[in-house]
Design a protein around this motif. Structure first.
Motif, mmCIF file in Angstrom:
data_model
loop_
_atom_site.group_PDB
_atom_site.id
_atom_site.type_symbol
_atom_site.label_atom_id
_atom_site.label_comp_id
_atom_site.label_asym_id
_atom_site.label_seq_id
_atom_site.Cartn_x
_atom_site.Cartn_y
_atom_site.Cartn_z
ATOM 1 N N MET A 49 6.167 1.305 3.129
ATOM 2 C CA MET A 49 6.593 2.319 4.100
ATOM 3 C C MET A 49 7.552 1.648 5.077
ATOM 4 O O MET A 49 7.224 0.607 5.646
ATOM 5 C CB MET A 49 5.392 2.912 4.834
ATOM 6 C CG MET A 49 4.435 3.662 3.897
ATOM 7 S SD MET A 49 3.058 4.444 4.748
ATOM 8 C CE MET A 49 3.839 5.933 5.344
ATOM 9 N N GLY A 55 3.092 3.333 8.758
ATOM 10 C CA GLY A 55 2.228 2.548 7.877
ATOM 11 C C GLY A 55 0.857 2.321 8.482
ATOM 12 O O GLY A 55 -0.175 2.465 7.810
ATOM 13 N N GLU A 76 -3.048 -3.745 5.353
ATOM 14 C CA GLU A 76 -1.726 -4.355 5.272
ATOM 15 C C GLU A 76 -1.731 -5.464 4.229
ATOM 16 O O GLU A 76 -2.652 -6.274 4.177
ATOM 17 C CB GLU A 76 -1.318 -4.911 6.632
ATOM 18 C CG GLU A 76 0.100 -5.440 6.654
ATOM 19 C CD GLU A 76 0.580 -5.853 8.036
ATOM 20 O OE1 GLU A 76 1.705 -6.369 8.113
ATOM 21 O OE2 GLU A 76 -0.151 -5.639 9.019
#
Length: 116
Positions: A49, A55, A76
């Motif tokens: 993203m 994100g 992440e």
């Protein structure tokens, strides 16, 4: 922002993964990692993203969310060099040196200069 998505059902397609994340922002790419020999999903993938804010919102909203009857894990993704596990552990200690007693010296107790 690169996002790791785990615990994916083998039935999830890249398009379905993309659609789930597009509800939270723009998606640059969505890919599912597949076994190189069978071509079957390995149960995880990555979504890219462009916006870090979007994100992070997607991670907060989708971590633990059910996608095709499975609660997915979303966080992440880090580059391989940033792997948090550290390096591989050292091997076990080698065996003994095969000593069989004695003075601890080889058969010929003289040094190399004393042999001739």
């Amino acid at each position: 922002m690169n996002i790791y998505v785990g615990n994916l059902s083998r039935d999830v397609t890249e398009e379905a993964l993309r659609q789930a994340f597009e509800e939270h922002g723009q998606v640059a790419s969505a890919s599912i990692v597949k076994d190189r020999f069978t071509g079957e999903s390995r149960g995880f993938g990555f979504v890219e993203m462009p916006s870090k804010t979007e994100g992070e919102a997607a991670i907060a909203a989708l971590d633990g969310h059910e996608l095709m009857d499975r609660a997915i894990r979303v966080n992440e993704a880090y580059a391989k060099s940033e792997n948090r596990r550290g390096g591989g552990g050292g091997g076990g200690g080698g065996g003994g040196r095969g000593r069989r007693g004695g003075s601890g010296r080889d058969r010929d107790s003289r040094g190399p200069r004393d042999r001739y």
